[in-house]
Design an enzyme around this catalytic site. Structure first.
Site, short mmCIF file in Angstrom:
data_model
loop_
_atom_site.label_atom_id
_atom_site.label_comp_id
_atom_site.label_asym_id
_atom_site.label_seq_id
_atom_site.Cartn_x
_atom_site.Cartn_y
_atom_site.Cartn_z
N ASP A 182 -11.58 -30.94 24.25
CA ASP A 182 -10.22 -30.76 24.74
C ASP A 182 -10.16 -30.97 26.25
O ASP A 182 -11.09 -30.60 26.97
CB ASP A 182 -9.74 -29.34 24.39
N SER A 212 5.74 -30.17 19.26
CA SER A 212 7.13 -30.09 18.78
C SER A 212 7.84 -31.43 18.99
O SER A 212 8.60 -31.88 18.13
CB SER A 212 7.88 -28.97 19.50
N THR A 270 -3.86 -33.52 24.68
CA THR A 270 -2.98 -33.00 23.63
C THR A 270 -1.49 -33.07 23.98
O THR A 270 -0.66 -32.64 23.19
CB THR A 270 -3.38 -31.54 23.33
N HIS A 317 -3.01 -26.80 21.60
CA HIS A 317 -4.26 -27.55 21.71
C HIS A 317 -4.96 -27.64 20.35
O HIS A 317 -5.51 -28.68 19.99
CB HIS A 317 -5.19 -26.90 22.74
N1 UDP Z 1 4.78 -23.76 15.22
C1 UDP Z 1 5.05 -23.42 13.92
N2 UDP Z 1 5.75 -22.28 13.68
C2 UDP Z 1 6.20 -21.47 14.68
C3 UDP Z 1 5.94 -21.85 16.02
C4 UDP Z 1 5.23 -23.02 16.26
O1 UDP Z 1 4.68 -24.13 12.98
O2 UDP Z 1 6.82 -20.44 14.39
C5 UDP Z 1 3.95 -24.97 15.45
C6 UDP Z 1 4.76 -26.15 15.90
O3 UDP Z 1 5.22 -26.88 14.79
C7 UDP Z 1 3.75 -26.92 16.74
C8 UDP Z 1 2.85 -25.83 17.32
O4 UDP Z 1 3.03 -24.70 16.51
O5 UDP Z 1 2.95 -27.75 15.91
C9 UDP Z 1 3.23 -25.47 18.73
O6 UDP Z 1 2.83 -26.47 19.60
P1 UDP Z 1 3.74 -27.05 20.77
O7 UDP Z 1 2.92 -28.04 21.49
O8 UDP Z 1 5.04 -27.52 20.25
O9 UDP Z 1 4.06 -25.81 21.68
P2 UDP Z 1 3.24 -24.54 22.26
O10 UDP Z 1 3.36 -23.49 21.21
O11 UDP Z 1 1.84 -24.99 22.52
O12 UDP Z 1 3.99 -24.18 23.50
N1 UDP Z 2 -3.96 -29.63 31.26
C1 UDP Z 2 -4.62 -30.64 31.90
N2 UDP Z 2 -5.82 -30.38 32.48
C2 UDP Z 2 -6.36 -29.14 32.46
C3 UDP Z 2 -5.68 -28.11 31.81
C4 UDP Z 2 -4.47 -28.38 31.21
O1 UDP Z 2 -4.14 -31.77 31.96
O2 UDP Z 2 -7.44 -28.95 33.02
C5 UDP Z 2 -2.63 -29.89 30.69
C6 UDP Z 2 -2.50 -29.46 29.24
O3 UDP Z 2 -2.94 -30.46 28.35
C7 UDP Z 2 -1.02 -29.24 29.15
C8 UDP Z 2 -0.66 -28.68 30.52
O4 UDP Z 2 -1.71 -29.08 31.38
O5 UDP Z 2 -0.37 -30.48 28.99
C9 UDP Z 2 -0.43 -27.19 30.52
O6 UDP Z 2 -1.59 -26.54 30.06
P1 UDP Z 2 -1.56 -25.30 29.07
O7 UDP Z 2 -2.90 -24.99 28.59
O8 UDP Z 2 -0.73 -24.23 29.68
O9 UDP Z 2 -0.88 -26.00 27.83
P2 UDP Z 2 0.31 -25.74 26.88
O10 UDP Z 2 0.03 -24.53 26.07
O11 UDP Z 2 1.52 -25.65 27.75
O12 UDP Z 2 0.19 -26.98 26.07
#
Ligand code: UDP
Ligand code: UDP
Length: 456
Positions: free
Chosen positions: A119, A358, A142, A21
């Site tokens: 957000d 990603s 996001t 986010h």
């Molecule tokens: N990321 C990074 N280095 C790491 C792990 C994650 O730069 O070791 C960054 C990745 O490039 C992305 C963000 O952290 O911009 C992770 O967001 P994403 O939506 O892909 O996944 P989440 O971590 O929320 O599951």
């Molecule tokens: N999300 C949404 N409404 C909410 C809360 C979350 O649409 O009230 C979406 C959020 O943008 C993401 C997904 O639900 O796409 C999972 O939320 P989480 O915060 O676990 O996000 P993640 O770290 O997986 O991006």
């Protein structure tokens, strides 16, 4: 309240928690600043982790020193009063319960905002406060437009949800297997579901939705959203993606990548906070070994983002693993600069959990994806990846909460296919064009800025 006429708009951004986010908010801040906007980044305190607080501080110090921070001090919050143990959902709740404090905070800002962007996870709690302040109210979504459609349609579609079986009809997307929707939404009465429902219901009360996606990738879903076919009376949905990454970190993996042949390395990462089970981690290790490909694998054994100290790699991967793959595979437990890795010419494929950031980074850098979603929105995102031609998604592979362990042999085969598969250069061109000067997403952002300027 309104800012003096004739100035560039002042946009106040309020992210929630989790790198997934925070990252697009920082990218949006940088993009708005680059277009001459006055930008305030409202930072909730305390942050969910020291790592996130540091990430914001690095951004403000190095990447965008003109973005102004404004500290949003959260009220003390007893986690026992909420129905969850997830640190991120609890932080969303802490922010939501402090919403009434935003009004005085905005009034204290050095300049009245022309728009506030909050957000998706927290926005509904802020609707009355932002309305009372008389400021245009926008939501940054996001993840994918597909996930947004689910978010918007869920309050009415949920009635037909029957535990873990069957499909869920989401107008604009069709009949989605229930197994694709975020795990907590399938359980009755939990904090995330309550927030998700409340946010879904409040979407018609904001002035606009901003999504980090682009027309060529998700044109049909965006069209359905803006035609009112997903839910009626949604405000305008503007795709502004893929928002370009902001340079923040040094990368210790690059010297190793420099020594590898072009497009020979598969990069493996499941995001900032997703841990695989110990057994699944070993099978993945075996799969990478069997694939015969070079690999760079970022291992995370804890759920809360960047900090991952403690467990030794040998303990996670088994004795002798690192020795066996030495030279061909690099396994790291640190935070890496993912964008720099994806941009490196040695990288030819990405085994990804399909966190939306990603996915956007893979598209911008033209790296084909093997999707292995783990939770939340990631199966829907994987579907977008597959439909858009950015990669493949082995549908049967389990995610969190499903017991089945995917075997190393199968993983190895898919990884080989990923590395031998077609390039995604056309998709990369589309993504880069959308966000570049004259591109549709770029124009969309420009229109929002013009609107905010006029509203001032
Ligand atoms: N990321 C990074 N280095 C790491 C792990 C994650 O730069 O070791 C960054 C990745 O490039 C992305 C963000 O952290 O911009 C992770 O967001 P994403 O939506 O892909 O996944 P989440 O971590 O929320 O599951
Ligand atoms: N999300 C949404 N409404 C909410 C809360 C979350 O649409 O009230 C979406 C959020 O943008 C993401 C997904 O639900 O796409 C999972 O939320 P989480 O915060 O676990 O996000 P993640 O770290 O997986 O991006």
């Amino acid at each position: 309240m309104s800012p003096p006429a004739g100035e560039t708009p002042h946009v106040a951004l309020l992210p929630s928690a989790g790198m997934g986010h925070l990252t697009p908010f920082l990218r949006l801040a940088a993009a708005l600043e680059a277009r001459g906007c006055d930008v305030t980044l409202i930072t909730p305190h305390p942050a969910v982790s020291a790592a996130e607080a540091r990430h914001v501080a690095d951004f403000l110090a190095s990447a965008s020193p003109r973005v102004r921070p404004l500290e949003f001090h959260l009220l003390p919050f007893d986690p026992a009063s909420a129905n969850s143990t997830d640190p991120f959902f609890l932080q969303f709740e802490a922010i939501r319960r402090s919403a009434h404090l935003l009004g005085p905070l905005l009034a204290s800002a050095c300049r009245a905002p022309s728009a506030v962007v909050t957000d998706i996870t927290i926005f509904s709690a802020f609707v009355p406060v932002i309305r009372a302040a008389g400021v245009p109210n926008y939501v940054l979504f996001t993840a994918s437009a597909a996930m947004f459609a689910l978010c918007a349609a869920f309050p009415s579609a949920a009635a037909s949800l029957d535990g873990h079986a069957g499909t869920l009809d989401v107008p604009g997307l069709g009949a989605l297997p229930v197994s694709w929707i975020p795990q907590p939404l399938r359980k009755p009465r939990n904090l995330f579901s309550a927030q998700f429902m409340e946010n879904g219901r409040a979407l018609t009360q904001v002035d606009g939705i901003i999504i980090n996606t682009w027309e060529v990738l998700e044109g049909d879903t965006l069209a359905a959203l803006n035609a009112g076919s997903v839910v009626p009376h949604l405000p305008l949905v503007t795709p502004v993606g893929p928002l370009p990454p902001v340079k923040l970190h040094k990368n210790s993996c690059l010297p190793w990548l420099d020594a590898q042949p072009e497009r020979s390395v598969v990069y493996v990462s499941f995001g900032s906070r997703t841990a695989l089970s110990a057994e699944q981690m070993r099978e993945l290790g075996a799969g990478l070994e069997k694939s015969g490909c070079r690999f760079l694998w970022v291992v995370k054994s804890k759920k809360v983002d960047k900090e991952d100290e403690g467990v030794a790699l040998e303990e996670l991967l088994g004795d002798g693993y690192l020795r066996r793959v030495e030279g061909r595979g690099l396994v790291v437990k640190d935070w890496v600069d993912q964008d720099a890795i994806l941009a490196h010419p040695a990288v030819g494929g990405f085994v990804s959990h399909c966190g939306w950031n990603s996915v956007t980074e893979a598209a911008i850098r033209g790296v084909r994806v093997l999707a292995w979603p783990r939770h939340g929105d990631q199966r829907l995102n994987a579907w977008v990846v597959e439909r858009g031609g950015l990669g493949a998604w082995p549908r049967g592979w389990s995610w969190e909460g499903e017991a089945e362990v995917v075997g190393g042999e199968e993983i190895g085969q898919w990884v080989r296919e990923l590395m031998e598969g077609p390039g995604v250069g056309m998709l990369q061109e589309d993504a880069v064009r959308a966000a570049g000067a004259g591109g549709k997403s770029n124009k969309g952002l420009g229109e929002l800025i013009r609107k905010w300027n006029t509203a001032s």
